[in-house]
Enzyme design. Structure first.
Site, PDB file in Angstrom:
ATOM      1  N   ARG A  21       0.980  -3.870   9.288  1.00 15.78           N
ATOM      2  CA  ARG A  21       1.626  -4.999   8.741  1.00 15.78           C
ATOM      3  C   ARG A  21       0.763  -6.184   8.456  1.00 15.78           C
ATOM      4  O   ARG A  21       0.554  -6.865   7.547  1.00 15.78           O
ATOM      5  CB  ARG A  21       2.923  -5.751   9.736  1.00 15.78           C
ATOM      6  CG  ARG A  21       4.162  -4.676   9.501  1.00 15.78           C
ATOM      7  CD  ARG A  21       5.234  -5.180  10.294  1.00 15.78           C
ATOM      8  NE  ARG A  21       4.700  -5.032  11.628  1.00 15.78           N
ATOM      9  CZ  ARG A  21       5.411  -5.975  12.360  1.00 15.78           C
ATOM     10  NH1 ARG A  21       6.494  -6.690  12.343  1.00 15.78           N
ATOM     11  NH2 ARG A  21       4.775  -6.287  13.631  1.00 15.78           N
ATOM     12  N   ASN A  40       8.552  -3.595  10.113  1.00 17.34           N
ATOM     13  CA  ASN A  40       8.721  -2.322  10.537  1.00 17.34           C
ATOM     14  C   ASN A  40      10.281  -1.984  10.614  1.00 17.34           C
ATOM     15  O   ASN A  40      11.129  -2.797  10.965  1.00 17.34           O
ATOM     16  CB  ASN A  40       8.343  -2.405  12.242  1.00 17.34           C
ATOM     17  CG  ASN A  40       6.882  -2.544  12.351  1.00 17.34           C
ATOM     18  OD1 ASN A  40       6.102  -1.924  11.445  1.00 17.34           O
ATOM     19  ND2 ASN A  40       6.317  -2.792  13.397  1.00 17.34           N
TER      20      ASN A  40
END
Length: 93
Positions: A21, A40
């Site tokens: 990320r 996530n």
């Protein structure tokens, strides 16, 4: 003039716990002109939402699919839509 679009991509593979990320946000900022987030999911995937020009969103999608990402990407599923707005830059969620 390029019309803005919304890209929603679900990235499968070993993409959690490897900085995926963070690197996705860094790539979005490097491309510039993108807003959205990387998140996530409970099933091990990462969801990426990006809004901006089609060209810039395609650049991010290309990186997600074939770029030097952390971890290992097994595949990416994407949909294209109309931008919804409301994002303050590109966030990690």
């Amino acid at each position: 003039m390029s019309k803005d679009v919304r890209l929603v991509a679900w990235v499968r593979g070993r993409v959690q716990g490897v900085g995926f990320r963070w690197f996705t946000r860094a790539k979005a900022l490097e491309i510039g002109g993108l807003s959205g987030f990387a998140l996530n999911l409970g099933d091990g995937r990462v969801q990426v939402v990006a809004e901006g020009s089609r060209e810039r969103c395609e650049g991010l999608l290309d990186w997600l699919q074939t770029g030097d990402t952390p971890g290992h990407v097994d595949g990416v599923t994407e949909i294209w839509d109309t931008p919804r707005g409301g994002y303050d830059g590109f966030a990690i969620r």
